[in-house]
Design a protein around this motif. Sequence first.
Motif, PDB file in Angstrom:
ATOM      1  N   MET A 149       0.854  -1.175   0.000  1.00 17.61           N
ATOM      2  CA  MET A 149       0.000   0.000   0.000  1.00 17.61           C
ATOM      3  C   MET A 149       0.902   1.241   0.000  1.00 17.61           C
ATOM      4  N   ALA A 150       0.762   2.078  -0.987  1.00 12.00           N
ATOM      5  CA  ALA A 150       1.552   3.306  -1.071  1.00 12.00           C
ATOM      6  C   ALA A 150       0.804   4.448  -0.406  1.00 12.00           C
ATOM      7  N   VAL A 151       1.488   5.165   0.458  1.00 14.02           N
ATOM      8  CA  VAL A 151       0.874   6.299   1.140  1.00 14.02           C
ATOM      9  C   VAL A 151       1.553   7.611   0.728  1.00 14.02           C
ATOM     10  N   GLU A 152       2.686   7.499   0.030  1.00 13.87           N
ATOM     11  CA  GLU A 152       3.436   8.688  -0.324  1.00 13.87           C
ATOM     12  C   GLU A 152       2.562   9.643  -1.144  1.00 13.87           C
ATOM     13  N   GLY A 153       2.746  10.937  -0.853  1.00 12.94           N
ATOM     14  CA  GLY A 153       2.000  11.952  -1.572  1.00 12.94           C
ATOM     15  C   GLY A 153       1.448  12.998  -0.624  1.00 12.94           C
ATOM     16  N   THR A 154       0.570  13.827  -1.160  1.00 14.32           N
ATOM     17  CA  THR A 154      -0.041  14.915  -0.400  1.00 14.32           C
ATOM     18  C   THR A 154      -1.510  14.580  -0.163  1.00 14.32           C
ATOM     19  N   TRP A 155      -1.942  14.707   1.078  1.00 18.36           N
ATOM     20  CA  TRP A 155      -3.299  14.369   1.484  1.00 18.36           C
ATOM     21  C   TRP A 155      -3.983  15.599   2.070  1.00 18.36           C
ATOM     22  N   ASP A 156      -5.204  15.878   1.605  1.00 19.35           N
ATOM     23  CA  ASP A 156      -6.039  16.930   2.194  1.00 19.35           C
ATOM     24  C   ASP A 156      -6.883  16.283   3.284  1.00 19.35           C
ATOM     25  N   LEU A 157      -6.698  16.749   4.520  1.00 21.76           N
ATOM     26  CA  LEU A 157      -7.378  16.160   5.671  1.00 21.76           C
ATOM     27  C   LEU A 157      -8.461  17.086   6.206  1.00 21.76           C
ATOM     28  N   SER A 158      -9.481  16.486   6.793  1.00 27.60           N
ATOM     29  CA  SER A 158     -10.526  17.218   7.494  1.00 27.60           C
ATOM     30  C   SER A 158     -10.722  16.541   8.841  1.00 27.60           C
ATOM     31  N   LEU A 159     -10.592  17.311   9.918  1.00 31.65           N
ATOM     32  CA  LEU A 159     -10.748  16.791  11.268  1.00 31.65           C
ATOM     33  C   LEU A 159     -12.009  17.391  11.872  1.00 31.65           C
ATOM     34  N   SER A 160     -12.919  16.534  12.346  1.00 29.81           N
ATOM     35  CA  SER A 160     -14.137  16.989  13.007  1.00 29.81           C
ATOM     36  C   SER A 160     -13.855  17.036  14.502  1.00 29.81           C
ATOM     37  N   THR A 161     -13.605  18.233  15.038  1.00 31.32           N
ATOM     38  CA  THR A 161     -13.204  18.388  16.434  1.00 31.32           C
ATOM     39  C   THR A 161     -14.340  19.047  17.232  1.00 31.32           C
ATOM     40  N   PRO A 162     -14.236  19.024  18.560  1.00 28.92           N
ATOM     41  CA  PRO A 162     -15.255  19.687  19.379  1.00 28.92           C
ATOM     42  C   PRO A 162     -15.360  21.198  19.090  1.00 28.92           C
ATOM     43  N   ILE A 163     -14.321  21.807  18.514  1.00 29.64           N
ATOM     44  CA  ILE A 163     -14.373  23.246  18.215  1.00 29.64           C
ATOM     45  C   ILE A 163     -14.666  23.504  16.739  1.00 29.64           C
ATOM     46  N   GLY A 164     -15.069  22.462  16.012  1.00 32.70           N
ATOM     47  CA  GLY A 164     -15.425  22.619  14.606  1.00 32.70           C
ATOM     48  C   GLY A 164     -14.482  21.864  13.689  1.00 32.70           C
ATOM     49  N   LYS A 165     -14.774  21.956  12.384  1.00 23.57           N
ATOM     50  CA  LYS A 165     -13.935  21.271  11.391  1.00 23.57           C
ATOM     51  C   LYS A 165     -12.632  22.024  11.198  1.00 23.57           C
ATOM     52  N   ILE A 166     -11.537  21.276  11.138  1.00 19.95           N
ATOM     53  CA  ILE A 166     -10.223  21.847  10.874  1.00 19.95           C
ATOM     54  C   ILE A 166      -9.680  21.183   9.620  1.00 19.95           C
ATOM     55  N   LYS A 167      -9.222  21.996   8.681  1.00 21.53           N
ATOM     56  CA  LYS A 167      -8.612  21.488   7.452  1.00 21.53           C
ATOM     57  C   LYS A 167      -7.102  21.479   7.642  1.00 21.53           C
ATOM     58  N   ALA A 168      -6.462  20.442   7.149  1.00 24.25           N
ATOM     59  CA  ALA A 168      -5.006  20.329   7.233  1.00 24.25           C
ATOM     60  C   ALA A 168      -4.511  19.576   6.010  1.00 24.25           C
ATOM     61  N   VAL A 169      -3.216  19.639   5.799  1.00 23.07           N
ATOM     62  CA  VAL A 169      -2.572  18.920   4.700  1.00 23.07           C
ATOM     63  C   VAL A 169      -1.434  18.101   5.300  1.00 23.07           C
ATOM     64  N   ALA A 170      -1.376  16.820   4.943  1.00 16.30           N
ATOM     65  CA  ALA A 170      -0.273  15.957   5.382  1.00 16.30           C
ATOM     66  C   ALA A 170       0.471  15.484   4.145  1.00 16.30           C
ATOM     67  N   GLU A 171       1.794  15.532   4.226  1.00 15.85           N
ATOM     68  CA  GLU A 171       2.643  15.065   3.124  1.00 15.85           C
ATOM     69  C   GLU A 171       3.515  13.931   3.645  1.00 15.85           C
ATOM     70  N   PHE A 172       3.488  12.815   2.925  1.00 11.70           N
ATOM     71  CA  PHE A 172       4.287  11.641   3.294  1.00 11.70           C
ATOM     72  C   PHE A 172       5.260  11.328   2.170  1.00 11.70           C
ATOM     73  N   ARG A 173       6.491  10.935   2.551  1.00 14.86           N
ATOM     74  CA  ARG A 173       7.498  10.529   1.564  1.00 14.86           C
ATOM     75  C   ARG A 173       8.464   9.558   2.242  1.00 14.86           C
ATOM     76  N   ARG A 174       9.234   8.877   1.425  1.00 15.30           N
ATOM     77  CA  ARG A 174      10.264   7.975   1.969  1.00 15.30           C
ATOM     78  C   ARG A 174      11.609   8.684   1.922  1.00 15.30           C
ATOM     79  N   LYS A 175      12.332   8.601   3.019  1.00 10.34           N
ATOM     80  CA  LYS A 175      13.666   9.187   3.113  1.00 10.34           C
ATOM     81  C   LYS A 175      14.576   8.084   3.617  1.00 10.34           C
ATOM     82  N   SER A 176      15.481   7.639   2.763  1.00  2.43           N
ATOM     83  CA  SER A 176      16.381   6.523   3.090  1.00  2.43           C
ATOM     84  C   SER A 176      15.587   5.292   3.516  1.00  2.43           C
ATOM     85  N   GLY A 177      14.457   5.046   2.828  1.00  2.00           N
ATOM     86  CA  GLY A 177      13.648   3.875   3.109  1.00  2.00           C
ATOM     87  C   GLY A 177      12.703   4.005   4.286  1.00  2.00           C
TER      88      GLY A 177
END
Length: 106
Positions: A1-29
């Motif tokens: 399963m490949a996870v590398e790349g840029t992900w647009d995230l949405s978190l449903s928190t007690p203070i409302g929805k928060i948008k975030a971006v997570a970037e995953f990559r491999r560095k030296s494996g």
Amino acid sequence: MAVEGTWDLSLSTPIGKIKAVAEFRRKSGVLVGTAHGEGEEVPLSDVVLDGDRLTWQQAITKPMRLNLAFAVRIDGDTLTGTSKAGRLPASKVTGERRILQAAPEH
């Protein structure tokens, strides 16, 4: 399963929805990443992909100082799971991988 790349995230928190971006990559494996949101960029730690299950931790300072632990399942270009901050209730997390647009051919 490949996870590398840029992900647009949405978190449903007690203070409302928060948008975030997570970037995953491999560095030296090793899987590493960064998160962007609420005007800050933070490194991800303890990034582990086990089958379709992805976990990581990160510290944020906005909107408040928290240490977050994420546990999500990857299904193609979508993810679902939770983010937990200490004794606070878990927040629902959803995300979509950004698809790279191919450059038009001339």
